[in-house]
Design an enzyme around this catalytic site. Structure first.
Site, PDB file in Angstrom:
ATOM      1  N   HIS A  99     -23.520 119.813  83.097  1.00 46.00           N
ATOM      2  CA  HIS A  99     -22.123 119.555  82.704  1.00 46.00           C
ATOM      3  C   HIS A  99     -21.409 118.599  83.669  1.00 46.00           C
ATOM      4  O   HIS A  99     -20.296 118.157  83.378  1.00 46.00           O
ATOM      5  CB  HIS A  99     -21.316 120.858  82.630  1.00 46.00           C
ATOM      6  CG  HIS A  99     -21.784 121.794  81.561  1.00 46.00           C
ATOM      7  ND1 HIS A  99     -21.927 121.414  80.240  1.00 46.00           N
ATOM      8  CD2 HIS A  99     -22.165 123.103  81.616  1.00 46.00           C
ATOM      9  CE1 HIS A  99     -22.369 122.445  79.536  1.00 46.00           C
ATOM     10  NE2 HIS A  99     -22.525 123.478  80.337  1.00 46.00           N
ATOM     11  N   HIS A 144     -25.664 125.278  75.809  1.00 44.38           N
ATOM     12  CA  HIS A 144     -24.461 124.433  75.866  1.00 44.38           C
ATOM     13  C   HIS A 144     -24.846 122.956  75.831  1.00 44.38           C
ATOM     14  O   HIS A 144     -25.873 122.565  76.397  1.00 44.38           O
ATOM     15  CB  HIS A 144     -23.690 124.715  77.163  1.00 44.38           C
ATOM     16  CG  HIS A 144     -23.298 126.154  77.334  1.00 44.38           C
ATOM     17  ND1 HIS A 144     -24.034 127.045  78.093  1.00 44.38           N
ATOM     18  CD2 HIS A 144     -22.256 126.852  76.822  1.00 44.38           C
ATOM     19  CE1 HIS A 144     -23.447 128.246  78.052  1.00 44.38           C
ATOM     20  NE2 HIS A 144     -22.374 128.156  77.287  1.00 44.38           N
ATOM     21  N   ASP A 184     -30.686 123.910  76.821  1.00 47.29           N
ATOM     22  CA  ASP A 184     -29.647 124.873  77.193  1.00 47.29           C
ATOM     23  C   ASP A 184     -28.768 125.148  75.958  1.00 47.29           C
ATOM     24  O   ASP A 184     -28.630 124.278  75.094  1.00 47.29           O
ATOM     25  CB  ASP A 184     -28.801 124.270  78.315  1.00 47.29           C
ATOM     26  CG  ASP A 184     -27.847 125.261  78.958  1.00 47.29           C
ATOM     27  OD1 ASP A 184     -28.188 125.796  80.029  1.00 47.29           O
ATOM     28  OD2 ASP A 184     -26.752 125.496  78.396  1.00 47.29           O
TER      29      ASP A 184
HETATM   30 ZN   LIG Z   1     -25.659 126.783  79.398  1.00 51.33          ZN
END
Ligand SMILES: [Zn+2]
Length: 310
Positions: free
Chosen positions: A130, A169, A167
């Site tokens: 991220h 996300h 993942d």
């Molecule tokens: Zn994640």
């Protein structure tokens, strides 16, 4: 040739507070299972070095690298925790943890390119996918996989590398750094909508994003991977593959609502390994991202490693 396992005790010293899911116990759970299962004795275990600022600067802006170092050095000196975003907190041990996490990814890249090991897994935290070119967010400070991919390209002279992100996300930070860099093909699958709510519209032609709705299970995810990832990967002919290995799409993980199980992680790893064997001389560097149910995380990492070690 063996599989390298990079980690460092400093990665346990980053502590975002009681009850935070991205906790030091994640690495203990992985270690415990690897020891109990006997897998650890077959791995080439190596200590992660500290990353160079030059390598960080190949993926992040130099202003960001300096700013994060400054913030983390101050937190290390005065001992006061500091939130960089609502989910991402710096503790006194964070500076060395982030430098070891990115350092593991870079050292693993060198070891694999130099032929010291067949492939490598980095059991590190904090995770990285991220972290954008200029922003810490979502438990991430520096983007370990993007730093390593740029090291392979800019420092080691490779011409094409693939990044795989499974993942739960969306890897918005990796996309932010790598979109438009035609030397990189990034393929990902993630729950949508879910934090960070991006990814539905790819930011570049070199991004293959596969958003899936909550409650999608293994068989459907395997079919989507087969349909969306495999022929672009084959056509791209990557010389090396990086994996953002998050295990929070596991059905027992409470941070997402997808339904993968250990056998699905085995299957995905086998698919990626087949591409690496065909085009990249088997070269894979896999870095831990998410995975917050400790038992499911450890079992899934073991499943992933068994394929890398085979
Ligand atoms: Zn994640």
């Amino acid at each position: 040739m063996t599989t390298a396992f990079y980690t460092h005790p400093d990665c346990r010293s980053h502590d975002m507070g009681l009850g935070h899911p991205e906790c030091p116990a994640r690495l203990d759970a992985i270690d415990d299972l690897l020891i109990a299962s006997g897998l650890q004795s077959a791995l080439t275990c190596r200590e992660a070095p500290l990353v160079d600022s030059t390598d960080l600067g190949n993926a992040h802006s130099s202003g960001y690298v300096a700013e994060i170092r400054d913030v983390l050095e101050r937190v290390a000196a005065d001992g006061r925790m500091r939130a960089l975003d609502p989910d991402t907190v710096a503790s006194p041990g964070t500076l060395n943890a982030v430098l070891r996490a990115a350092g593991a990814a870079v050292a693993a890249t060198d070891a694999v390119i130099d032929g010291e090991v067949a492939n490598a897994f980095c059991a590190v935290r904090p995770p990285g996918h991220h972290a954008t070119r200029g922003q810490a967010m979502g438990f991430c400070f520096f983007n370990n996989v993007a730093v390593a991919a740029r090291h392979a390209l800019d420092v080691r002279g490779l011409e094409r590398v693939a990044i795989i992100d499974f993942d739960v996300h969306h890897g918005n930070g990796t996309e932010d750094i790598c979109a438009g860099d035609e030397r990189i093909l990034m393929v990902s699958i993630f729950q949508h909508p879910l934090y960070p709510y991006s990814g539905a519209v790819p930011l570049g032609d070199n991004m293959i994003n596969v958003p899936v709705p909550p409650y999608t299970r293994g068989p459907a995810i395997r079919a989507l991977i087969e349909e969306n990832w495999m022929s672009p990967l084959d056509a791209f002919r990557p010389q090396m593959i990086f994996i953002s290995a998050g295990f929070d799409a596991h059905r027992d993980d409470e941070l997402g609502q997808l339904g993968l199980v250990e056998a699905d992680y085995t299957w995905i790893t086998e698919k990626v390994k087949a591409v690496a064997d065909k085009h990249a001389g088997g070269r894979i560097v896999s870095c831990l991202e998410g995975g917050y149910n400790l038992g499911a995380l450890a079992r899934s990492v073991a499943a992933h490693l068994r394929v890398l070690m085979a």
